[in-house]
Design a protein around this motif. Structure first.
Motif, PDB file in Angstrom:
ATOM      1  N   ILE A   1     -39.889 -40.978   1.165  1.00 30.24           N
ATOM      2  CA  ILE A   1     -39.539 -39.652   1.672  1.00 30.24           C
ATOM      3  C   ILE A   1     -38.587 -39.801   2.841  1.00 30.24           C
ATOM      4  O   ILE A   1     -37.580 -39.124   2.943  1.00 30.24           O
ATOM      5  CB  ILE A   1     -40.799 -38.897   2.128  1.00 30.24           C
ATOM      6  CG1 ILE A   1     -41.731 -38.736   0.935  1.00 30.24           C
ATOM      7  CG2 ILE A   1     -40.435 -37.554   2.702  1.00 30.24           C
ATOM      8  CD1 ILE A   1     -43.095 -38.194   1.297  1.00 30.24           C
ATOM      9  N   THR A   2     -38.907 -40.746   3.690  1.00 29.55           N
ATOM     10  CA  THR A   2     -38.095 -40.947   4.876  1.00 29.55           C
ATOM     11  C   THR A   2     -36.626 -41.150   4.524  1.00 29.55           C
ATOM     12  O   THR A   2     -35.744 -40.638   5.183  1.00 29.55           O
ATOM     13  CB  THR A   2     -38.569 -42.199   5.638  1.00 29.55           C
ATOM     14  OG1 THR A   2     -39.951 -42.053   5.871  1.00 29.55           O
ATOM     15  CG2 THR A   2     -37.828 -42.348   6.922  1.00 29.55           C
ATOM     16  N   HIS A   3     -36.401 -41.892   3.476  1.00 32.21           N
ATOM     17  CA  HIS A   3     -35.022 -42.249   3.225  1.00 32.21           C
ATOM     18  C   HIS A   3     -34.308 -41.302   2.279  1.00 32.21           C
ATOM     19  O   HIS A   3     -33.125 -41.447   2.031  1.00 32.21           O
ATOM     20  CB  HIS A   3     -34.958 -43.683   2.689  1.00 32.21           C
ATOM     21  CG  HIS A   3     -35.368 -44.660   3.741  1.00 32.21           C
ATOM     22  ND1 HIS A   3     -34.642 -44.823   4.890  1.00 32.21           N
ATOM     23  CD2 HIS A   3     -36.444 -45.458   3.853  1.00 32.21           C
ATOM     24  CE1 HIS A   3     -35.252 -45.714   5.651  1.00 32.21           C
ATOM     25  NE2 HIS A   3     -36.351 -46.119   5.043  1.00 32.21           N
TER      26      HIS A   3
ATOM     27  N   LYS B   1     -32.608 -37.726   1.139  1.00 33.43           N
ATOM     28  CA  LYS B   1     -31.695 -36.899   1.943  1.00 33.43           C
ATOM     29  C   LYS B   1     -32.171 -35.464   2.055  1.00 33.43           C
ATOM     30  O   LYS B   1     -31.459 -34.622   2.564  1.00 33.43           O
ATOM     31  CB  LYS B   1     -30.307 -36.897   1.282  1.00 33.43           C
ATOM     32  CG  LYS B   1     -29.684 -38.261   1.184  1.00 33.43           C
ATOM     33  CD  LYS B   1     -28.793 -38.527   2.372  1.00 33.43           C
ATOM     34  CE  LYS B   1     -28.257 -39.927   2.278  1.00 33.43           C
ATOM     35  NZ  LYS B   1     -27.683 -40.419   3.481  1.00 33.43           N
TER      36      LYS B   1
ATOM     37  N   TYR C   1     -34.068 -33.948   3.875  1.00 34.26           N
ATOM     38  CA  TYR C   1     -34.512 -33.363   5.130  1.00 34.26           C
ATOM     39  C   TYR C   1     -33.625 -32.240   5.662  1.00 34.26           C
ATOM     40  O   TYR C   1     -34.061 -31.410   6.408  1.00 34.26           O
ATOM     41  CB  TYR C   1     -34.713 -34.425   6.213  1.00 34.26           C
ATOM     42  CG  TYR C   1     -33.849 -35.644   6.114  1.00 34.26           C
ATOM     43  CD1 TYR C   1     -32.529 -35.590   6.454  1.00 34.26           C
ATOM     44  CD2 TYR C   1     -34.385 -36.862   5.665  1.00 34.26           C
ATOM     45  CE1 TYR C   1     -31.739 -36.717   6.372  1.00 34.26           C
ATOM     46  CE2 TYR C   1     -33.596 -37.986   5.588  1.00 34.26           C
ATOM     47  CZ  TYR C   1     -32.270 -37.912   5.940  1.00 34.26           C
ATOM     48  OH  TYR C   1     -31.488 -39.020   5.863  1.00 34.26           O
ATOM     49  N   ASN C   2     -32.381 -32.226   5.241  1.00 33.00           N
ATOM     50  CA  ASN C   2     -31.463 -31.242   5.819  1.00 33.00           C
ATOM     51  C   ASN C   2     -31.834 -29.796   5.490  1.00 33.00           C
ATOM     52  O   ASN C   2     -31.791 -28.927   6.331  1.00 33.00           O
ATOM     53  CB  ASN C   2     -30.037 -31.509   5.365  1.00 33.00           C
ATOM     54  CG  ASN C   2     -29.524 -32.776   6.002  1.00 33.00           C
ATOM     55  OD1 ASN C   2     -29.963 -33.120   7.093  1.00 33.00           O
ATOM     56  ND2 ASN C   2     -28.644 -33.468   5.322  1.00 33.00           N
TER      57      ASN C   2
ATOM     58  N   LYS D   1     -34.696 -28.441   4.447  1.00 34.53           N
ATOM     59  CA  LYS D   1     -35.966 -27.967   4.969  1.00 34.53           C
ATOM     60  C   LYS D   1     -35.857 -27.644   6.449  1.00 34.53           C
ATOM     61  O   LYS D   1     -36.592 -26.835   6.991  1.00 34.53           O
ATOM     62  CB  LYS D   1     -37.016 -29.049   4.750  1.00 34.53           C
ATOM     63  CG  LYS D   1     -38.424 -28.486   4.738  1.00 34.53           C
ATOM     64  CD  LYS D   1     -39.405 -29.565   4.378  1.00 34.53           C
ATOM     65  CE  LYS D   1     -40.818 -29.070   4.597  1.00 34.53           C
ATOM     66  NZ  LYS D   1     -41.787 -30.132   4.478  1.00 34.53           N
ATOM     67  N   ASN D   2     -34.886 -28.296   7.072  1.00 34.86           N
ATOM     68  CA  ASN D   2     -34.857 -28.221   8.514  1.00 34.86           C
ATOM     69  C   ASN D   2     -34.243 -26.964   9.088  1.00 34.86           C
ATOM     70  O   ASN D   2     -34.389 -26.692  10.254  1.00 34.86           O
ATOM     71  CB  ASN D   2     -34.101 -29.425   9.057  1.00 34.86           C
ATOM     72  CG  ASN D   2     -34.960 -30.147  10.039  1.00 34.86           C
ATOM     73  OD1 ASN D   2     -36.090 -30.475   9.714  1.00 34.86           O
ATOM     74  ND2 ASN D   2     -34.454 -30.354  11.230  1.00 34.86           N
TER      75      ASN D   2
ATOM     76  N   GLN E   1     -21.930 -30.192  21.485  1.00 30.20           N
ATOM     77  CA  GLN E   1     -22.427 -30.733  20.225  1.00 30.20           C
ATOM     78  C   GLN E   1     -21.679 -31.967  19.759  1.00 30.20           C
ATOM     79  O   GLN E   1     -22.257 -32.827  19.106  1.00 30.20           O
ATOM     80  CB  GLN E   1     -22.333 -29.662  19.122  1.00 30.20           C
ATOM     81  CG  GLN E   1     -23.297 -28.525  19.301  1.00 30.20           C
ATOM     82  CD  GLN E   1     -24.731 -28.991  19.378  1.00 30.20           C
ATOM     83  OE1 GLN E   1     -25.194 -29.763  18.553  1.00 30.20           O
ATOM     84  NE2 GLN E   1     -25.452 -28.562  20.403  1.00 30.20           N
TER      85      GLN E   1
ATOM     86  N   HIS F   1     -51.975 -23.968   9.451  1.00 31.61           N
ATOM     87  CA  HIS F   1     -50.851 -24.829   9.109  1.00 31.61           C
ATOM     88  C   HIS F   1     -49.800 -24.916  10.190  1.00 31.61           C
ATOM     89  O   HIS F   1     -48.613 -24.715   9.948  1.00 31.61           O
ATOM     90  CB  HIS F   1     -50.165 -24.341   7.834  1.00 31.61           C
ATOM     91  CG  HIS F   1     -51.092 -24.279   6.694  1.00 31.61           C
ATOM     92  ND1 HIS F   1     -51.970 -25.284   6.416  1.00 31.61           N
ATOM     93  CD2 HIS F   1     -51.297 -23.316   5.773  1.00 31.61           C
ATOM     94  CE1 HIS F   1     -52.677 -24.952   5.360  1.00 31.61           C
ATOM     95  NE2 HIS F   1     -52.308 -23.764   4.943  1.00 31.61           N
ATOM     96  N   ASP F   2     -50.193 -25.195  11.393  1.00 29.67           N
ATOM     97  CA  ASP F   2     -49.173 -25.325  12.435  1.00 29.67           C
ATOM     98  C   ASP F   2     -48.650 -26.753  12.427  1.00 29.67           C
ATOM     99  O   ASP F   2     -49.398 -27.706  12.524  1.00 29.67           O
ATOM    100  CB  ASP F   2     -49.750 -24.995  13.806  1.00 29.67           C
ATOM    101  CG  ASP F   2     -51.032 -25.735  14.058  1.00 29.67           C
ATOM    102  OD1 ASP F   2     -51.218 -26.196  15.177  1.00 29.67           O
ATOM    103  OD2 ASP F   2     -51.839 -25.869  13.103  1.00 29.67           O
ATOM    104  N   ASP F   3     -47.360 -26.861  12.297  1.00 27.89           N
ATOM    105  CA  ASP F   3     -46.758 -28.184  12.166  1.00 27.89           C
ATOM    106  C   ASP F   3     -46.095 -28.683  13.428  1.00 27.89           C
ATOM    107  O   ASP F   3     -45.694 -29.823  13.521  1.00 27.89           O
ATOM    108  CB  ASP F   3     -45.712 -28.167  11.049  1.00 27.89           C
ATOM    109  CG  ASP F   3     -46.385 -28.372   9.711  1.00 27.89           C
ATOM    110  OD1 ASP F   3     -45.775 -28.095   8.700  1.00 27.89           O
ATOM    111  OD2 ASP F   3     -47.545 -28.820   9.709  1.00 27.89           O
TER     112      ASP F   3
ATOM    113  N   VAL G   1     -45.253 -29.706  17.370  1.00 27.71           N
ATOM    114  CA  VAL G   1     -45.888 -30.290  18.537  1.00 27.71           C
ATOM    115  C   VAL G   1     -45.942 -29.187  19.570  1.00 27.71           C
ATOM    116  O   VAL G   1     -44.920 -28.601  19.898  1.00 27.71           O
ATOM    117  CB  VAL G   1     -45.015 -31.400  19.140  1.00 27.71           C
ATOM    118  CG1 VAL G   1     -45.841 -32.276  20.041  1.00 27.71           C
ATOM    119  CG2 VAL G   1     -44.325 -32.171  18.058  1.00 27.71           C
TER     120      VAL G   1
ATOM    121  N   SER H   1     -40.825 -42.984  10.241  1.00 26.68           N
ATOM    122  CA  SER H   1     -40.942 -41.671  10.860  1.00 26.68           C
ATOM    123  C   SER H   1     -40.893 -40.624   9.763  1.00 26.68           C
ATOM    124  O   SER H   1     -40.616 -40.938   8.613  1.00 26.68           O
ATOM    125  CB  SER H   1     -39.807 -41.449  11.847  1.00 26.68           C
ATOM    126  OG  SER H   1     -38.577 -41.463  11.149  1.00 26.68           O
ATOM    127  N   GLY H   2     -41.154 -39.393  10.129  1.00 19.88           N
ATOM    128  CA  GLY H   2     -41.229 -38.337   9.129  1.00 19.88           C
ATOM    129  C   GLY H   2     -39.897 -38.015   8.493  1.00 19.88           C
ATOM    130  O   GLY H   2     -39.803 -37.825   7.284  1.00 19.88           O
TER     131      GLY H   2
ATOM    132  N   GLY I   1     -36.681 -39.649   9.062  1.00 13.11           N
ATOM    133  CA  GLY I   1     -35.594 -40.609   9.160  1.00 13.11           C
ATOM    134  C   GLY I   1     -34.749 -40.381  10.386  1.00 13.11           C
ATOM    135  O   GLY I   1     -35.278 -40.078  11.459  1.00 13.11           O
TER     136      GLY I   1
END
Ligand code: ATP
Ligand code: MG
Lengths: 382, 515
Positions: free
Chosen positions: A7-9, A11, A13-14, A16-17, A224, A370-372, A374, B394-395, B397
């Motif tokens: 999952i980490t590797h 792509k 993640y973009n 969902k974020n 940025q 379901h609090d994700d 921190v 990590s979660g 990457g």
């Protein structure tokens, strides 16, 4: 076998974020803060005059739409002071001195406007640049104190708000070319130093708003995309790590304060150099020994916009909109003082709600399952 | 049927991009010390945070004495008698020890804090358990060891009977570790139940009754320590055999890379000199270790060496350049890499993404910027390479916020960054602190590989095993002076201990009496 690393590797993640990104959550938080501010504003209007409250509040909410040109004109200086405060804040500096820098910028612009005789194509440009310079000087000094002597910038900034304001008032009152003592204000500025109007009927809106927005976008890019922005934010988050990484923290503090000062100074210049809707007149400065409100509004919009340049632009336009609408509420019989209070309540309560937001969000979070995230206060959550 | 005081049943906790706990069951008996073992990022801290009410699991239930309980926040946990010492302490720096201990449960009459009663209770507890603290000192002025005792007193003050220790020994000196383990045994004898996270298998063998092993978020098993061994535990944990000794060939050191002459550095806390007239060389192709008991000037020495602090007098020379007064960036350009002691203070910008942290020393190089604009593509590609190579877990990457990473993986990120950066001298301060055995093995291999490539490695460590195993030459520092230069092959750990405690000292060549 566990597949965490797969999952980490990947792509994915973009996508969902986006909804989880901090910009998105700041935006919803700001909307909530504004909503709360509005409710409180409305309560004040209810208390002041219950029968007119609905009609009056409608003006506050929607009145600005009828005066869109003025909304933008009045937003311009707030955008600039907001950017000033927000930019410094990214580095962990609290530039409460935007008012003084703004006033200095105004004075430098006025000085060029009255005392220098330049061709009309460049006169206003030189005056604007002078305004930036004035603000920069007024940001530089607290910056140096902070960087080299470790004097808290809040204290020097507050002092320099007063020093700047009295100094400017004194210099204007003693300058006969600039000041009409019988009217207790500056003379009308020559046409050549007024910023070209955008030509909206009956409003002062001018090129300034375009400059302000462009500068906001520019700052966003700087923060940025550039190494300077990277250093700046790193220092704001953790100045020890910035030092460890070989960043010149002290120099960066000074540069940041100079830029913040320049931004506020530009705000002052843009405000005073605006063309007047009435031919043959201009904006004027009244030396009445009062700290410019623009600086404090800047703090409010910086908070509301989470120090994000684009957020600050929108927050400023919103606040200007409320202010313009508010002035119309007198049509249904509200006293101007009450309206001032209502507007102040909306602005500052919104900003306050934004500060409380962290705590508020945590509270809400506890109610939702379901609090994700921190929680902000449990650093590292280890 | 056994009597369990706490049962965590089928706990699942997800974070963006990762299942930190995947159907984990853990049962704690009353009066036992239960170790929790697993690689960096296996989900140990997460599981404990669930028990302490910091996170809510998606699935699973918690029982206390057989009854289902809901733990929604740390206050609930506290009401159930559950206390926790976190991996990274949560103390208020500018408050005193006493204020920190009573924070949140201040005894008061009509809103006025009654510190006297509190103080009495704290002093009693501290004497009873041998937890030496100084109630009126500010947290920022006391040692890490004492800060930890404050955290423990916090739990005791709240009459907690289920105590969670998240890597308590990672930050302690060997002496303090001994004391802590003793104290933990005492707690267990009194009937308190303990959950103990550590990466040090020796500690588990010494104090734990049982051990639960996690791997990549999954439950692997629970074993009785008396029927188990270090080897078995590490195999359960990483799925392969681990070598506890470091393999390295003999090598002749080359040219001098770092040369320190008569260096004197003032202490951070007072006007005394913490480092006195220290001189030595480090050559290419050797690992030199600065050994000593914590607080004998190591921190100040490293800070002066790396530029975080000014030295009072003396000289530092790197690759033939005098860097005594050089900026940190200049030192870096001259070939110095630095794995700092305090990973949260210096090593990372916790609110930056992992990838931004991985270029913290290099963002200004042409590889990562052009005309002042950061080349995000290069940063991403570079980070993905490092994450792969160093197995940083990590979660999400490269875009994971550093703060959300597990402590060990934060450390791995720093090591990756500093080792991968071009360097001639690697200054590594406690590089394996908080790492699992597999990662330690890897880091030690890396250090030896730097040496074999002809780099100089300057290692500062409190772990005697590490000192003896990894280094080619040992310098012992005692009260700011180098009191011995030793060959790890020729001395015993006991002898080394004598030097470190100041009981024995040699006259070293350049050592022309400090005072
Ligand atoms: N608050 C959080 N937000 C997002 N991800 C998190 C958070 N906390 C932990 N994680 C992720 O969950 C996983 C497990 O982390 P955890 O801290 O429990 O590991 P650990 O076993 O304690 O490791 P270590 O030995 O390194 O301390 C890690 O991959 C980490 O990145
Ligand atoms: Mg952990």
């Amino acid at each position: 076998m566990a597949n965490n690393n797969d999952i980490t590797h990947s792509k994915k993640y973009n996508i969902k974020n986006i909804t989880k990104s901090s910009a998105f959550s700041s935006f919803t938080a700001a909307l909530m803060a504004i909503f709360l501010g509005m409710i409180f504003g409305f309560i004040i209007m209810l208390i002041a005059a219950p029968e007119k409250a609905v009609a009056g509040f409608r003006f506050v909410l929607l009145g600005g739409l009828k005066r869109i040109g003025d909304v933008f004109y009045f937003a311009t200086p707030i955008i600039m002071t907001g950017l000033s405060v927000g930019f410094a804040f990214k580095m962990g500096l609290f530039n409460i001195g935007a008012s003084g820098q703004y006033t200095m910028g105004m004075f430098f612009a006025l000085y060029v406007g009255f005392m220098m005789d330049l061709p009309s194509g460049i006169h206003w440009i030189v005056a604007i640049l002078a305004g930036i310079l004035g603000g920069m000087i007024w940001g530089f000094i607290p910056g140096v104190f902070k960087a080299l002597l470790n004097v808290n910038e809040v204290i020097t900034s507050i002092m320099f708000n007063y020093i700047g304001m009295y100094l400017v008032d004194m210099m204007i009152q003693t300058n006969e070319t600039m000041y009409i003592s019988t009217m207790a204000r500056t003379k009308y500025l020559p046409q050549s130093v007024q910023i070209p109007s955008l030509g909206i009927q009956g409003s002062n809106v001018n090129l300034g708003i375009i400059f302000a927005i462009l500068i906001g976008i520019g700052l966003y890019m700087v923060l940025q995309k550039t190494t300077f922005g990277y250093e700046l934010k790193a220092t704001g988050y953790n100045k020890f790590a910035a030092e460890y990484a070989g960043m010149r923290v002290k120099t960066n503090i000074i540069i940041t304060m100079v830029i913040a000062g320049g931004l506020a100074g530009l705000g002052g210049a843009l405000a005073i150099l605006a063309p007047s809707a009435i031919a043959g007149s201009s904006m004027t400065y009244e030396p009445i020994n009062r700290i410019a409100a623009a600086g404090f509004n800047g703090i409010a919009v910086a908070l509301l916009g989470s120090s994000h340049p684009i957020g600050i632009i929108f927050a400023s336009i919103f606040i200007s909109h409320i202010q313009r609408g508010g002035t119309l509420a007198s049509l249904v019989g509200y006293k101007p003082e009450i309206i001032d209070v209502v507007i102040a309540v909306i602005i500052y309560f919104s900003a306050f709600a934004m500060i409380m937001n962290a705590g508020l969000a945590r509270l809400l979070m506890k109610l939702v399952k379901h609090d994700d995230k921190v929680p902000n206060n449990t650093k590292g959550a280890e | 049927m056994e009597n369990y005081i706490v049962e965590m049943l089928n706990i699942t906790k997800k974070f963006p991009g990762i299942i930190a706990n995947d159907n984990i069951t853990l049962r704690l008996k009353k009066g036992e010390i239960h170790a929790l073992l697993g690689e960096n990022g296996a989900g140990k801290s997460t599981l404990m945070s669930v028990l302490f009410g910091l996170y809510r699991p998606e699935i699973g239930e918690i029982r206390k004495n057989g009854e289902i309980v809901k733990i929604n926040n740390p206050n609930d946990a506290n009401d159930l008698g559950i206390g926790m010492v976190h991996q990274h302490f949560k103390l208020v720096d500018i408050f005193t020890v006493l204020e920190n201990i009573i924070l949140g449960v201040e005894p008061n009459t009509m809103g006025f804090i009654q510190k006297k009663d509190a103080r009495k209770k704290v002093v009693e507890l501290s004497e009873k358990y041998g937890l030496r603290v100084d109630p009126d000192n500010l947290i920022e002025n006391i040692t890490v060891g004492m800060q930890q005792r404050v955290e423990i007193l916090k739990m005791l003050y709240r009459d907690n009977e289920i105590l969670i220790f998240d890597e308590p020994t990672a930050v302690l000196t060997p002496q303090e570790i001994k004391e802590l383990l003793q104290i933990m045994k005492g707690f267990a004898e009194e009937g308190k139940s303990i959950l103990f996270i550590t990466h040090k298998l020796n500690e588990i063998m010494e104090v734990a009754d049982r051990c639960t092993v996690l791997r990549k978020g999954k439950y692997i098993g629970t074993v009785d320590i008396k029927d188990s061994s270090k080897e078995e535990l590490s195999r359960m944990m990483v799925g392969r055999d681990i070598s506890f000794t470091v393999q390295k060939e003999k090598r002749e050191p080359g040219e001098v890379v770092l040369s320190v002459r008569n260096l004197t550095v003032q202490s951070k806390n007072n006007k005394n000199n913490a480092v006195k007239n220290v001189s030595f060389d480090v050559r290419a192709g050797e690992i030199v270790c600065l050994a000593g008991i914590d607080g004998n000037g190591q921190t100040e020495f490293v800070h002066a060496l790396t530029g975080l602090q000014k030295s009072t007098s003396g000289n530092i020379n790197l690759m033939g350049n005098d860097i005594t007064n050089a900026s940190i960036r200049q030192r870096s350009i001259n070939g110095m890499s630095h794995i700092p002691e305090d990973r949260h203070k210096h090593g990372l910008v916790l609110d930056y993404k992992l990838e931004e942290n991985l270029v913290l020393q290099r963002y200004w190089e042409p590889e990562f910027q052009k005309g002042g604009f950061i080349k995000f593509d290069s940063v991403r590609k570079y980070s993905e390479g490092l994450i792969d190579k160093f197995d940083i877990r990590s979660g999400q990457g490269p875009i994971t916020i550093a703060r959300s990473m597990s402590g060990g993986n934060q450390q791995k990120a720093i090591i990756a960054r500093e080792i991968d950066k071009k360097h001639e001298l690697l200054v590594a301060v406690q590089p394996t602190r908080g790492l699992d055995v597999g990662a330690i093995e890897y880091v030690h291999k890396q250090l030896v590989q730097r040496r074999d490539e002809g780099k100089a490695v300057f290692l500062v460590s409190l772990e005697l095993d590490e000192v003896m195993n990894v280094s080619d030459r040992i310098l012992v520092i005692y009260e700011g002076e180098i009191v011995g230069e030793l060959d790890p092959k020729k001395i015993t750990v006991q002898e080394l201990g004598l030097y470190m405690s100041g009981a024995k000292r040699d006259n070293i060549k350049e050592n022309n009496n400090g005072e």
